[in-house]
Design a protein around this motif. Structure first.
Motif, PDB file in Angstrom:
ATOM      1  N   ARG A  46     -35.934 -56.567-119.342  1.00 19.58           N
ATOM      2  CA  ARG A  46     -35.530 -55.274-120.144  1.00 19.58           C
ATOM      3  C   ARG A  46     -34.063 -55.144-119.924  1.00 19.58           C
ATOM      4  N   LYS A  47     -33.324 -55.694-118.946  1.00 19.36           N
ATOM      5  CA  LYS A  47     -31.929 -55.450-118.720  1.00 19.36           C
ATOM      6  C   LYS A  47     -31.312 -56.392-119.717  1.00 19.36           C
ATOM      7  N   ALA A  48     -31.685 -57.689-120.097  1.00 16.75           N
ATOM      8  CA  ALA A  48     -31.142 -58.519-121.049  1.00 16.75           C
ATOM      9  C   ALA A  48     -31.416 -57.941-122.491  1.00 16.75           C
ATOM     10  N   ARG A  49     -32.150 -57.117-122.653  1.00 19.83           N
ATOM     11  CA  ARG A  49     -32.317 -56.447-123.921  1.00 19.83           C
ATOM     12  C   ARG A  49     -31.596 -54.889-124.048  1.00 19.83           C
ATOM     13  N   SER A  50     -30.938 -54.769-122.961  1.00 20.34           N
ATOM     14  CA  SER A  50     -29.921 -53.595-122.870  1.00 20.34           C
ATOM     15  C   SER A  50     -30.925 -52.234-123.115  1.00 20.34           C
ATOM     16  N   MET A  51     -32.022 -52.455-122.558  1.00 24.61           N
ATOM     17  CA  MET A  51     -33.115 -51.065-122.388  1.00 24.61           C
ATOM     18  C   MET A  51     -32.892 -50.412-121.130  1.00 24.61           C
ATOM     19  N   THR A  52     -33.200 -49.166-121.153  1.00 27.07           N
ATOM     20  CA  THR A  52     -33.461 -48.598-119.612  1.00 27.07           C
ATOM     21  C   THR A  52     -34.871 -48.407-119.569  1.00 27.07           C
ATOM     22  N   ALA A  53     -35.291 -48.300-118.327  1.00 25.27           N
ATOM     23  CA  ALA A  53     -36.433 -48.028-117.943  1.00 25.27           C
ATOM     24  C   ALA A  53     -37.414 -46.896-118.925  1.00 25.27           C
ATOM     25  N   ASP A  54     -36.596 -45.606-118.952  1.00 23.75           N
ATOM     26  CA  ASP A  54     -37.129 -44.735-119.881  1.00 23.75           C
ATOM     27  C   ASP A  54     -37.687 -45.304-121.361  1.00 23.75           C
ATOM     28  N   GLN A  55     -36.677 -46.149-121.822  1.00 24.14           N
ATOM     29  CA  GLN A  55     -36.769 -46.693-123.158  1.00 24.14           C
ATOM     30  C   GLN A  55     -38.051 -47.763-123.119  1.00 24.14           C
ATOM     31  N   LEU A  56     -38.200 -48.372-121.999  1.00 22.97           N
ATOM     32  CA  LEU A  56     -39.233 -49.373-122.068  1.00 22.97           C
ATOM     33  C   LEU A  56     -40.533 -48.425-121.869  1.00 22.97           C
ATOM     34  N   ALA A  57     -40.577 -47.330-121.105  1.00 22.80           N
ATOM     35  CA  ALA A  57     -41.558 -46.500-120.870  1.00 22.80           C
ATOM     36  C   ALA A  57     -42.131 -46.085-122.451  1.00 22.80           C
ATOM     37  N   VAL A  58     -41.098 -45.673-123.035  1.00 17.21           N
ATOM     38  CA  VAL A  58     -41.509 -45.098-124.144  1.00 17.21           C
ATOM     39  C   VAL A  58     -42.180 -45.996-125.539  1.00 17.21           C
ATOM     40  N   ALA A  59     -41.576 -47.173-125.334  1.00 17.92           N
ATOM     41  CA  ALA A  59     -41.946 -48.128-126.072  1.00 17.92           C
ATOM     42  C   ALA A  59     -43.373 -48.865-125.706  1.00 17.92           C
ATOM     43  N   SER A  60     -43.567 -48.845-124.571  1.00 15.90           N
ATOM     44  CA  SER A  60     -44.733 -49.472-124.106  1.00 15.90           C
ATOM     45  C   SER A  60     -45.915 -48.366-123.756  1.00 15.90           C
ATOM     46  N   ARG A  61     -45.575 -47.044-123.976  1.00 17.94           N
ATOM     47  CA  ARG A  61     -46.596 -46.043-123.894  1.00 17.94           C
ATOM     48  C   ARG A  61     -47.002 -45.897-122.438  1.00 17.94           C
ATOM     49  N   ILE A  62     -46.257 -46.357-121.371  1.00 22.88           N
ATOM     50  CA  ILE A  62     -46.472 -46.186-119.947  1.00 22.88           C
ATOM     51  C   ILE A  62     -45.664 -45.486-119.500  1.00 22.88           C
ATOM     52  N   ASP A  63     -46.016 -44.294-118.366  1.00 19.63           N
ATOM     53  CA  ASP A  63     -45.248 -43.470-117.961  1.00 19.63           C
ATOM     54  C   ASP A  63     -44.065 -43.995-117.070  1.00 19.63           C
ATOM     55  N   SER A  64     -42.900 -43.612-117.035  1.00 20.80           N
ATOM     56  CA  SER A  64     -41.672 -44.274-116.666  1.00 20.80           C
ATOM     57  C   SER A  64     -41.715 -44.251-115.051  1.00 20.80           C
ATOM     58  N   SER A  65     -42.668 -43.467-114.339  1.00 22.05           N
ATOM     59  CA  SER A  65     -42.564 -43.695-112.826  1.00 22.05           C
ATOM     60  C   SER A  65     -43.399 -44.930-112.711  1.00 22.05           C
ATOM     61  N   ASN A  66     -44.349 -45.147-113.489  1.00 23.75           N
ATOM     62  CA  ASN A  66     -45.092 -46.642-113.464  1.00 23.75           C
ATOM     63  C   ASN A  66     -44.389 -48.008-113.634  1.00 23.75           C
ATOM     64  N   ILE A  67     -43.349 -47.667-114.597  1.00 26.10           N
ATOM     65  CA  ILE A  67     -42.442 -48.771-115.120  1.00 26.10           C
ATOM     66  C   ILE A  67     -41.537 -48.936-113.699  1.00 26.10           C
ATOM     67  N   ARG A  68     -40.871 -48.149-113.194  1.00 32.79           N
ATOM     68  CA  ARG A  68     -40.225 -48.159-112.018  1.00 32.79           C
ATOM     69  C   ARG A  68     -40.813 -48.825-110.773  1.00 32.79           C
ATOM     70  N   GLY A  69     -42.134 -48.191-110.662  1.00 29.11           N
ATOM     71  CA  GLY A  69     -42.983 -48.828-109.597  1.00 29.11           C
ATOM     72  C   GLY A  69     -43.491 -50.424-109.577  1.00 29.11           C
ATOM     73  N   TYR A  70     -43.604 -50.745-111.057  1.00 33.17           N
ATOM     74  CA  TYR A  70     -43.704 -52.221-111.293  1.00 33.17           C
ATOM     75  C   TYR A  70     -42.446 -52.808-110.992  1.00 33.17           C
ATOM     76  N   GLU A  71     -41.385 -52.360-111.663  1.00 36.70           N
ATOM     77  CA  GLU A  71     -40.142 -53.218-111.248  1.00 36.70           C
ATOM     78  C   GLU A  71     -39.680 -53.078-109.854  1.00 36.70           C
ATOM     79  N   ALA A  72     -40.147 -52.196-109.113  1.00 42.10           N
ATOM     80  CA  ALA A  72     -39.773 -52.458-107.697  1.00 42.10           C
ATOM     81  C   ALA A  72     -40.669 -53.290-106.898  1.00 42.10           C
TER      82      ALA A  72
END
Length: 83
Positions: free
Chosen positions: A20-46
């Protein structure tokens, strides 16, 4: 101490975060693009939780990588939960 679902969850989460960082995306942008809640994205990354295969594929597609790239280096022993 931070709780992790397993070594696999932490490892895959770190790979998602790096991609995600290599593509200069925020966790929120990844959440929108993947249609997965941002809290889930943060939980996965952590490494607090491990996504199902469907979510892994959606994240990979949003990052424009093969799902296998996110799993590269994962071995079965990594799924043993730490206590």
């Amino acid at each position: 101490m931070a709780r992790t679902a397993s070594a696999a969850a932490a490892y895959i989460g770190a790979r998602i975060s790096a991609a995600r960082k290599a593509r200069s995306m925020t966790a929120d942008q990844l959440a929108v693009a993947s249609r997965i809640d941002s809290s889930n994205i943060r939980g996965y990354e952590a490494g607090r939780s491990l996504m199902n295969v469907h979510s892994l594929v959606r994240i990979a597609e949003a990052l424009e990588v093969d799902a296998g790239e996110l799993l590269q280096g994962v071995i079965a022993e990594m799924f043993v939960q730490e206590r």
